[in-house]
Scaffold this active site. Structure first.
Site, PDB file in Angstrom:
ATOM      1  N   TYR A 196      94.647 -30.087  17.579  1.00  0.00           N
ATOM      2  CA  TYR A 196      95.718 -29.427  17.997  1.00  0.00           C
ATOM      3  C   TYR A 196      95.758 -28.092  16.844  1.00  0.00           C
ATOM      4  CZ  TYR A 196      97.521 -32.993  21.169  1.00  0.00           C
ATOM      5  OH  TYR A 196      97.362 -33.941  22.074  1.00  0.00           O
ATOM      6  N   PHE A 252     101.026 -35.060  30.263  1.00  0.00           N
ATOM      7  CA  PHE A 252     101.252 -34.115  31.256  1.00  0.00           C
ATOM      8  C   PHE A 252     102.290 -34.962  32.527  1.00  0.00           C
ATOM      9  CE2 PHE A 252      96.378 -33.163  30.714  1.00  0.00           C
ATOM     10  CZ  PHE A 252      96.935 -32.208  30.080  1.00  0.00           C
ATOM     11  N   GLY A 257     102.078 -32.319  35.141  1.00  0.00           N
ATOM     12  CA  GLY A 257     101.376 -32.776  36.314  1.00  0.00           C
ATOM     13  C   GLY A 257     100.127 -32.130  36.418  1.00  0.00           C
TER      14      GLY A 257
END
Length: 294
Positions: free
Chosen positions: A66, A215, A219
């Site tokens: 990240y 998520f 989504g």
């Protein structure tokens, strides 16, 4: 729903092995850059991390991969929170790697120690609380025995306390558990997920293993973030409860079982407060069933 005094404890707790965590945690993926790809504001996002801990968040998900050209999530966490509170659990993941140019690659079993040591160095830790083995494509990934076995050896050596798997299938979990204890499965999951994902979540609960969706808010939007198309059922229920659709999605996620943890990420302090407050929202059985069926 007022949110100013609600803390992460409102979501309840779970044990990652011997490590108790509040079920409402924090994901660090969005700390390094804004939605348009530009660098995040360092002071703003370190402030978000400190505020998260003030609000009772004691489970932070991160990874050495990240990073943006100017920001590293691990180093931001180190700067904001070290020396770390005794009850803070930092979960990271290995498997994917990224070069300085951002090019992706996947680690061979013998390269996992280097990735673990990279996380240790960036976080300023002498061991990692939880390490997830992230798989490339759960649909096509074969045996994970060599990779997971390499991490199990690092656990025996004391570099890792607990192990998990990410982006995995039920057969991967069975294979991993035959090698070493697994405390969590971290998979994509949210309203609208297929039936087999619901079944896998339930199976993890039956085995006493945490299921940690990523998520959960975004989504189908995945890395790009939440889509504008929430659907009438989600929008109507959110309005009825006086919450945002993101808060409703988090509340539904947590309603799926006491073993389900949430790790919403944000670089926005207001969104952080809203996410934590979602841990206090209780849906009725009928509302949960309606959302399950979408």
């Amino acid at each position: 729903m007022t949110s100013e005094t609600i803390t992460a404890a409102a979501a309840g707790t779970w044990q990652l092995g011997d490590l108790p965590v509040n079920r409402l945690g924090f994901g660090s993926m969005r700390l390094t850059h804004l939605a348009d790809g530009s660098p995040s504001d360092r002071e703003r996002v370190t402030g978000v991390l400190r505020r998260a801990v003030e609000l009772g968040v004691n489970h932070i998900d991160t990874a050495a991969f990240y990073f943006s050209p100017l920001r590293s999530a691990n180093e931001l966490i180190n700067r904001a929170l070290a020396p770390y509170a005794d009850d803070l659990v930092i979960t990271t993941k290995v498997g994917p790697g990224r070069g300085p140019d951002g090019e992706w690659w996947w680690a061979e079993p013998g390269q996992l120690r280097g990735q673990v040591e990279e996380n240790l160095r960036q976080l300023g830790r002498d061991h990692l609380d939880v390490v997830n083995l992230r798989l490339p494509r759960r649909e096509t990934t074969g045996s994970i025995a060599e990779h997971f076995g390499a991490l199990a050896d690092l656990r025996t050596a004391g570099l890792i306390r607990h192990l998990g798997i990410s982006n995995a299938r039920p057969d991967h979990l069975a294979e991993a558990r035959a090698i070493a204890p697994v405390v969590c499965v971290q998979n994509p999951y949210g309203i609208g997920s297929p039936a087999e994902d619901h079944a896998f979540l339930d199976a993890c609960g039956e085995q006493g293993i945490a299921f940690v969706p990523f998520f959960a808010i975004a989504g189908a939007g995945k890395e790009a973030g939440a889509t504008a198309e929430d659907g009438p059922e989600v929008s109507a229920l959110a309005k009825a409860h006086g919450v945002s659709t993101a808060q409703l999605r988090l509340a539904w996620t947590l309603s799926r079982g006491p073993h389900v943890l949430a790790i919403p990420g944000t670089g926005n302090p207001d969104h952080l407060v809203e996410n934590v407050a979602a841990g206090s929202l209780r849906l009725t059985a009928e509302e949960v069933a309606l959302l399950n069926a979408l």
